[in-house]
Design a protein around this motif. Structure first.
Motif, PDB file in Angstrom:
ATOM      1  N   TRP A 151       0.768  -1.152  -0.001  1.00 52.64           N
ATOM      2  CA  TRP A 151       0.106   0.038   0.093  1.00 52.64           C
ATOM      3  C   TRP A 151       0.911   1.163   0.267  1.00 52.64           C
ATOM      4  O   TRP A 151       1.646   1.297   0.603  1.00 52.64           O
ATOM      5  CB  TRP A 151      -0.896  -0.013   1.129  1.00 52.64           C
ATOM      6  CG  TRP A 151      -1.855  -0.991   1.481  1.00 52.64           C
ATOM      7  CD1 TRP A 151      -1.908  -1.903   2.380  1.00 52.64           C
ATOM      8  CD2 TRP A 151      -2.988  -1.168   0.384  1.00 52.64           C
ATOM      9  NE1 TRP A 151      -3.087  -2.703   2.091  1.00 52.64           N
ATOM     10  CE2 TRP A 151      -4.098  -2.127   1.214  1.00 52.64           C
ATOM     11  CE3 TRP A 151      -3.666  -0.301  -0.518  1.00 52.64           C
ATOM     12  CZ2 TRP A 151      -5.048  -2.721   0.449  1.00 52.64           C
ATOM     13  CZ3 TRP A 151      -4.772  -0.824  -1.135  1.00 52.64           C
ATOM     14  CH2 TRP A 151      -5.542  -2.200  -0.592  1.00 52.64           C
ATOM     15  N   THR A 175      -2.084  14.380  10.144  1.00 54.34           N
ATOM     16  CA  THR A 175      -1.007  14.605  10.984  1.00 54.34           C
ATOM     17  C   THR A 175      -0.493  16.431  10.752  1.00 54.34           C
ATOM     18  O   THR A 175       0.335  16.770  11.474  1.00 54.34           O
ATOM     19  CB  THR A 175       0.356  14.093   9.899  1.00 54.34           C
ATOM     20  OG1 THR A 175       0.445  14.580   8.772  1.00 54.34           O
ATOM     21  CG2 THR A 175       0.244  12.705  10.193  1.00 54.34           C
ATOM     22  N   PRO A 187       4.602  14.093  12.628  1.00 54.32           N
ATOM     23  CA  PRO A 187       3.570  15.141  12.897  1.00 54.32           C
ATOM     24  C   PRO A 187       4.337  16.510  12.797  1.00 54.32           C
ATOM     25  O   PRO A 187       5.254  16.509  13.077  1.00 54.32           O
ATOM     26  CB  PRO A 187       2.858  14.587  13.968  1.00 54.32           C
ATOM     27  CG  PRO A 187       3.532  13.281  14.185  1.00 54.32           C
ATOM     28  CD  PRO A 187       4.663  13.267  13.607  1.00 54.32           C
ATOM     29  N   TYR A 217       4.994  10.241  -1.500  1.00 53.50           N
ATOM     30  CA  TYR A 217       4.160   9.094  -1.419  1.00 53.50           C
ATOM     31  C   TYR A 217       4.937   8.042  -0.515  1.00 53.50           C
ATOM     32  O   TYR A 217       6.172   8.058  -0.746  1.00 53.50           O
ATOM     33  CB  TYR A 217       3.814   8.478  -2.835  1.00 53.50           C
ATOM     34  CG  TYR A 217       3.272   9.558  -3.653  1.00 53.50           C
ATOM     35  CD1 TYR A 217       1.895   9.706  -3.835  1.00 53.50           C
ATOM     36  CD2 TYR A 217       4.348  10.073  -4.758  1.00 53.50           C
ATOM     37  CE1 TYR A 217       1.442  10.764  -4.803  1.00 53.50           C
ATOM     38  CE2 TYR A 217       3.834  11.041  -5.713  1.00 53.50           C
ATOM     39  CZ  TYR A 217       2.301  11.585  -5.641  1.00 53.50           C
ATOM     40  OH  TYR A 217       2.005  12.391  -6.573  1.00 53.50           O
ATOM     41  N   ARG A 218       4.371   7.460   0.537  1.00 51.24           N
ATOM     42  CA  ARG A 218       5.051   6.663   1.423  1.00 51.24           C
ATOM     43  C   ARG A 218       4.226   5.358   1.567  1.00 51.24           C
ATOM     44  O   ARG A 218       2.913   5.393   1.633  1.00 51.24           O
ATOM     45  CB  ARG A 218       5.527   7.330   2.470  1.00 51.24           C
ATOM     46  CG  ARG A 218       4.470   7.964   3.189  1.00 51.24           C
ATOM     47  CD  ARG A 218       5.016   8.658   4.597  1.00 51.24           C
ATOM     48  NE  ARG A 218       5.893   9.411   4.298  1.00 51.24           N
ATOM     49  CZ  ARG A 218       7.102   9.660   4.984  1.00 51.24           C
ATOM     50  NH1 ARG A 218       7.315   8.549   5.927  1.00 51.24           N
ATOM     51  NH2 ARG A 218       8.051  10.344   4.705  1.00 51.24           N
ATOM     52  N   PRO A 219       4.984   4.364   2.173  1.00 52.89           N
ATOM     53  CA  PRO A 219       4.357   3.114   2.602  1.00 52.89           C
ATOM     54  C   PRO A 219       3.104   3.339   3.620  1.00 52.89           C
ATOM     55  O   PRO A 219       3.505   4.179   4.541  1.00 52.89           O
ATOM     56  CB  PRO A 219       5.408   2.172   2.952  1.00 52.89           C
ATOM     57  CG  PRO A 219       6.522   2.728   2.319  1.00 52.89           C
ATOM     58  CD  PRO A 219       6.556   4.144   2.274  1.00 52.89           C
ATOM     59  N   LEU A 220       2.265   2.807   3.785  1.00 48.48           N
ATOM     60  CA  LEU A 220       1.102   2.960   4.675  1.00 48.48           C
ATOM     61  C   LEU A 220       1.808   2.380   6.184  1.00 48.48           C
ATOM     62  O   LEU A 220       2.503   1.422   6.125  1.00 48.48           O
ATOM     63  CB  LEU A 220      -0.217   2.003   4.415  1.00 48.48           C
ATOM     64  CG  LEU A 220      -1.355   2.350   4.792  1.00 48.48           C
ATOM     65  CD1 LEU A 220      -1.809   3.723   4.266  1.00 48.48           C
ATOM     66  CD2 LEU A 220      -2.383   1.404   4.455  1.00 48.48           C
ATOM     67  N   GLY A 221       1.785   2.976   7.039  1.00 44.77           N
ATOM     68  CA  GLY A 221       2.323   2.652   8.327  1.00 44.77           C
ATOM     69  C   GLY A 221       3.645   3.306   8.604  1.00 44.77           C
ATOM     70  O   GLY A 221       4.104   3.224   9.519  1.00 44.77           O
ATOM     71  N   LEU A 222       3.956   4.144   7.504  1.00 48.74           N
ATOM     72  CA  LEU A 222       5.107   4.711   7.688  1.00 48.74           C
ATOM     73  C   LEU A 222       4.812   6.486   7.693  1.00 48.74           C
ATOM     74  O   LEU A 222       5.186   6.913   6.616  1.00 48.74           O
ATOM     75  CB  LEU A 222       6.464   4.611   6.832  1.00 48.74           C
ATOM     76  CG  LEU A 222       7.036   3.273   6.788  1.00 48.74           C
ATOM     77  CD1 LEU A 222       8.164   3.277   5.918  1.00 48.74           C
ATOM     78  CD2 LEU A 222       7.726   3.307   8.269  1.00 48.74           C
ATOM     79  N   PRO A 223       3.982   6.999   8.503  1.00 46.42           N
ATOM     80  CA  PRO A 223       3.397   8.154   8.324  1.00 46.42           C
ATOM     81  C   PRO A 223       4.574   9.176   8.627  1.00 46.42           C
ATOM     82  O   PRO A 223       5.551   9.024   8.946  1.00 46.42           O
ATOM     83  CB  PRO A 223       2.390   8.390   9.655  1.00 46.42           C
ATOM     84  CG  PRO A 223       2.818   7.507  10.471  1.00 46.42           C
ATOM     85  CD  PRO A 223       3.614   6.235   9.919  1.00 46.42           C
ATOM     86  N   ALA A 224       4.462  10.324   7.759  1.00 41.98           N
ATOM     87  CA  ALA A 224       5.277  11.600   8.150  1.00 41.98           C
ATOM     88  C   ALA A 224       5.488  11.988   9.527  1.00 41.98           C
ATOM     89  O   ALA A 224       4.419  11.947  10.092  1.00 41.98           O
ATOM     90  CB  ALA A 224       4.959  12.666   6.966  1.00 41.98           C
ATOM     91  N   HIS A 243       0.627   5.334   0.663  1.00 44.37           N
ATOM     92  CA  HIS A 243      -0.528   6.816   0.421  1.00 44.37           C
ATOM     93  C   HIS A 243       0.318   8.118   0.321  1.00 44.37           C
ATOM     94  O   HIS A 243       1.517   7.986   0.461  1.00 44.37           O
ATOM     95  CB  HIS A 243      -1.259   6.509   1.901  1.00 44.37           C
ATOM     96  CG  HIS A 243      -0.399   6.957   3.157  1.00 44.37           C
ATOM     97  ND1 HIS A 243      -0.601   7.850   4.312  1.00 44.37           N
ATOM     98  CD2 HIS A 243       0.818   6.788   3.558  1.00 44.37           C
ATOM     99  CE1 HIS A 243       0.238   8.037   5.160  1.00 44.37           C
ATOM    100  NE2 HIS A 243       1.263   7.197   4.687  1.00 44.37           N
TER     101      HIS A 243
END
Lengths: 663, 663
Positions: free
Chosen positions: A531, A661, B623, B614-621, A533
């Motif tokens: 995935w 975020t 905050p 765009y980044r893998p889900l679960g690796l949020p930027a 996002h």
């Protein structure tokens, strides 16, 4: 940077100095797999398809009409139609270089050159749209006339011929054109630029070929002149042709995407040849900001249909993505030049993404139809384009055989023809692999020590890359392999010739040793579907996710849904990982295989609308029937190959996305 | 439908039969409030502003140049520049009708008419761009030439003069032009249509004025011819000028928005005059689908900059909304005609939304600058447009004094000048109020019984509407008041002359009785600010909400944020209701007042980007800092009146939206 000593390699881009030394088409051969198939189709079908269409559209005939004095009434096509013949000639030269003993391409080149030659004026000017009785005067419309743009592609074709087959008639025509350009636009001449950059990179390459510095100086002059408002302030603004801000002051690419990217490529060429680090740094900064804020997931560039232009930061609507194929080609050109200049793998990362998801998306499987714009979302099924007439360029439902503005087919053709040159480089310490395909590579390192490598891979369906040493010097050297940025979040492994396995991070993995023939280095890349996002600042895709697998972006296409369902009926559940479809990646087709994601599919049919599509919060619309379903996704570059369909890259989620975020 | 017996009312649209009978500018007067201020500025500033600019731009001079035989070298402006003079003349006629004893507008009209008259050919043809030596022949470019479009506006101006001031020289010029059009495009003539519809509605209105049916027949011929591909298949496709599908077969508006809406208005006019219920039903169906799927929250229409066109269903990107001011004007024209034909309040609902949020948004407070495109999201602050040169039309950061294509200012001017006519209608049973403003209304019901009403309201800031009876027949009749669709979800109240109060639903509220002078009917509309959320099929605004208050759409503007913050830094919390700002609705300015919503504001400054958005889900930027804050919102129509700013109508939420309904 290091000096690249003169050597007779068949090089599309041949900087006299660079961090990495490019390898020629005589040093790298693609032997199988994804790109070999694409290149075979290109050589055996697309080149002829383009030649036939240019004849049929009358664009080749323009040269004859010019020579025969009837062009003022007989000219066909847009003002830049001449350039298509030149781009085709360039493609044919590179294809001939990699094509072995078949000399039919040389015969075709000779025939086309004979058509062009009589249309050149004695002073070197060559354009069928301007300058003859009954036509507008030369250079009377720099904004839209494309005369220097056409001369640029003529020069590129001449350089390609010289490098691939030895200097011939086409090269001589090109040199005369370049001399004319220098005489007309040099110091004391017309103090302006072409509305469409392209001449810059062509003149630098001719300087590299001939060693004549005046071509380089003219290119530098064009780069420095731009941004000072010598072109008219049109309705799109001067940013459209980058005449708003000098190249070395700009911080991001803007305006017409192809123009911006060609100009940036030319600026890198000038910077590299003149040792102008400030200019190089300016382009690197523009590339960074453009990639961080103005690039689609596919690598596509250009968010506006209106002016074929970059949008503001984070304006990346999937349904109105223009993402012109030529912008993809130009982006690869720019990234390749930056890779050579800096050695940084991030430039190869973007080139890979763009090659697989823009350049490879344009041509159909049979090589006879093309996307001009590469949308990321198609809401209604297209109609089959007419086989015998030119199509509008912005229609993006199905690939079309030819366009009224048909820059993309020949641009794809010349890119595929020179593709082996993008795979690898060398430097004083060894060989670097940037793109992965079945290939044979033979070059020499410093001191003339020969190196031969054989690459075997199931890329892009799989992530196994094996590099077998065929020949190597007796002293230690370094084999470098790019570990793609897309592996972030999973683990990639490098296995050295002793079988020692170590995890490697995105960037560059190296093995330094005395290699012996038969030694093998292996790279194992995690190609499980994942995935992805988007940055929350990209308004147009808020609340959606996409799927990628290896270097490939995936999409949902209605042909894979039950009859009557459209791609817009899909909602996916990103709490569960996507998986390869039971049959596994479809290696036979080499397209990358089908992926399954959990989700819901709303009932088909033209459900009644609300009278007004906005309602008070707390008064939701009546829920509509939706079935849990596994949704099949296919590689984006394969979409619309099975007839009209609706399509989405970014898929709305059944679950609320994670909390913002606050960005 | 009922026959409207001939009567000397000053009517912009005067159907010979209709469900509701329009009232003239001699029957309805706006006496105060929001629209009175706008109309005063229009009459005292904008009309002169437009006249001065047309003189300065040389567009008025084109008529002189044509009369003097030098137009082939001296012509200025685009091919449709003539039409601006005609639209201004129309605006001046309606303004003069409502303006009392001041006769300066009549003098201006006479002067402009004297400029135009000598440019008319003996056969009635009048256009400064075609037909004279050195110019393209008449009607040689129906696709882009706009000759019938220009004739149409000339005819509208002639009709306006006749209705407002009595038939004069301008009316005679217009009739000669109409006779020429009928002679040239009638049976046996040129069997095609104009690339830009407009002539249709003009010819019908001339038929209504003169009683000459050949004008109506010619209009019907134009409506029926369209959709049969008599115009060229351009790159935008024939849908651009609605020549793809016959009017009576089309199911939705498509192509260039202004063209589509003018055509639909003309088709309604033809349908009403000829009693063609099938044609009327076709346009109603197109209106329904367009409103349900292709209209912005503001009422704006047109999602594409490229071809100024409607997008596919649910393609409504706020940041690329074109929502041309002229499309807003044309949408009001269409809705008004449908309201007269059917009596259904939904058409008045859309007209109200469009008047307050598109037509009122275009002109600046001082009436000297205009929006051409009406975006719903502005990401960077605009620059102040030059005061003395024409601006590009699609730039939408700040209002500009004039445009190279300047159709919008004069279109706003003629709309504001005729606005009182949109307020009320009559039928055999009584009077209907559709739009609310301080007004005095005097007309007669069936049998010649006089009725006089006085409306007092704090609309749109407040929701109190009081209708006081001044004169009334001695028998029962019905006073109808539109209860706006925007009251859905809250309660509206009607109070009759006896003080009896009852809840009324969106639609029409009626009081039927013997009214006596001094009787008052009151409508109390709930104008508290409210959250609005979009249909999940509108991809571009997923995960966002908007605020409305009464008929007004609201927006966040950076000038209301702490210094350095931009509108894109806002996240709102729709779990709490929006509230009027402590000072209360700003009645003094009459703009509708400020609203406060709870939310967060991210820290300002140019935060570093991720290299790739765009980044893998679960690796949020990581905050970023965000402060809880009350966000002030202002009526959309007031935005950019306080200098350059960034702006959003649709605001991302801090909380996840409710679960998808699976649509």
């Amino acid at each position: 940077m290091r000096e690249n000593t003169a050597r007779p390699a068949v090089l599309p881009v041949a900087p006299t100095r660079s961090r990495l030394r490019p390898l020629g088409l005589d040093e790298v051969r693609i032997t199988g797999g994804f790109w070999a198939r694409r290149r075979r189709t290109n050589a055996t079908v697309t080149l002829g398809h383009c030649r036939d269409w240019m004849e049929r559209a009358g664009w080749t005939g323009n040269f004859r009409a010019a020579a025969e004095g009837r062009i003022h009434r007989d000219r066909r096509g847009r003002e830049f139609a001449d350039s298509e013949t030149y781009k085709l000639l360039e493609a044919m030269a590179w294809a001939a270089a990699g094509g072995g003993p078949d000399t039919s391409l040389d015969a075709d080149t000779a025939a086309l050159t004979e058509v062009i030659a009589p249309a050149q004026d004695p002073d070197g000017y060559l354009n069928t749209a301007f300058g003859r009785p009954g036509q507008q005067p030369r250079y009377s419309d720099l904004e839209w006339g494309h005369e220097l743009y056409c001369h640029g592609f003529l020069i590129q074709a001449g350089v390609a011929q010289a490098r691939a087959r030895g200097e011939g008639e086409l090269t001589k025509i090109a040199r005369r054109a370049a001399d004319h350009v220098c005489a007309t636009f040099g110091q004391g001449g017309i103090e302006s630029v072409c509305g469409h950059p392209e001449i810059e990179t062509a003149l630098v390459e001719l300087a590299r070929l001939t060693g004549e510095q005046r071509y380089l100086h003219q290119a530098a002059l064009f780069v420095e002149r731009r941004g000072h408002g010598t072109l008219a302030d049109i309705e799109f603004g001067r940013a459209y042709y980058q005449d708003d801000t000098p190249v070395r002051q700009a911080t991001v690419l803007r305006g017409h995407a192809v123009r911006a990217l060609y100009l940036a490529a030319g600026a890198v060429d000038v910077a590299v040849e003149t040792g102008d680090d400030a200019l190089l740094a300016a382009v690197v900064r523009q590339w960074e900001n453009t990639v961080a804020r103005r690039t689609y997931l596919t690598g596509g560039m250009g968010s506006h249909h209106r002016d074929e232009a970059f949008g503001d930061d984070f304006v990346l609507p999937p349904d109105r993505a223009y993402a012109e194929t030529c912008a993809g080609v130009a982006s690869v050109m720019l990234s390749w030049r930056l890779l050579l200049a800096t050695g940084e793998p991030r430039f190869a990362d973007l080139a890979e993404r763009t090659l697989f998801n823009v350049v490879a998306a344009s041509p159909s499987e049979d090589g006879r139809a093309f996307f001009y714009a590469n949308t990321l979302h198609r809401r209604h099924r297209g109609t089959v384009p007419p086989a015998d007439t030119q199509s509008p360029r912005a229609e993006s439902g199905l690939r079309a055989p030819w366009f009224a503005v048909s820059c993309c087919p020949t641009n794809v053709a010349r890119t595929l023809a020179q593709l082996p040159a993008y795979l690898a480089t060398a430097d004083d310490h060894g060989v670097q692999l940037h793109q992965y395909a079945d290939a044979e590579i033979a070059t020499s390192l410093a001191g003339g020590h020969g190196v031969a490598l054989r690459v075997r891979t199931d890329y892009p369906s799989g992530g196994h890359v094996a590099v077998r040493i065929g020949r190597a010097p007796a002293h230690p050297w370094t084999l470098s392999l790019r570990v793609p940025a897309w592996t972030a979040g999973a683990t990639a492994w490098l296995v050295d010739p002793d079988g020692v396995r170590r995890a490697v991070a995105p960037g560059t993995a190296e093995v330094t040793r005395v290699f012996r023939p038969g030694d093998e280095v292996r790279l194992e890349l995690p190609v499980a579907p994942r995935w992805t996002h988007p940055d929350p600042r990209i308004d147009a895709v808020r609340g959606t996710v996409a799927v990628e697998r290896g270097p490939l972006v995936y999409c949902a296409e209605s042909v894979d849904l039950p009859v009557g369902h459209e791609a817009d009926a899909i909602r996916v559940d990103p709490s569960t990982e996507p998986e390869d479809a039971p049959a596994g990646p479809d290696d036979a087709s080499g397209t990358g295989g089908t992926v399954l994601v959990p989700g819901e599919l709303a009932a088909p049919g033209d459900v009644p609308d609300d009278a007004w599509p906005y309602r008070p919060l707390g008064l939701p619309a009546a829920p509509r029937a939706a079935d849990r379903a596994g949704i099949a996704l296919v590689p984006y570059h394969t979409w619309a190959n099975r007839g009209p369909s609706t399509m989405r890259v970014w898929l709305p989620t059944t679950q609320p996305p994670t909390r913002s975020t606050g960005r």
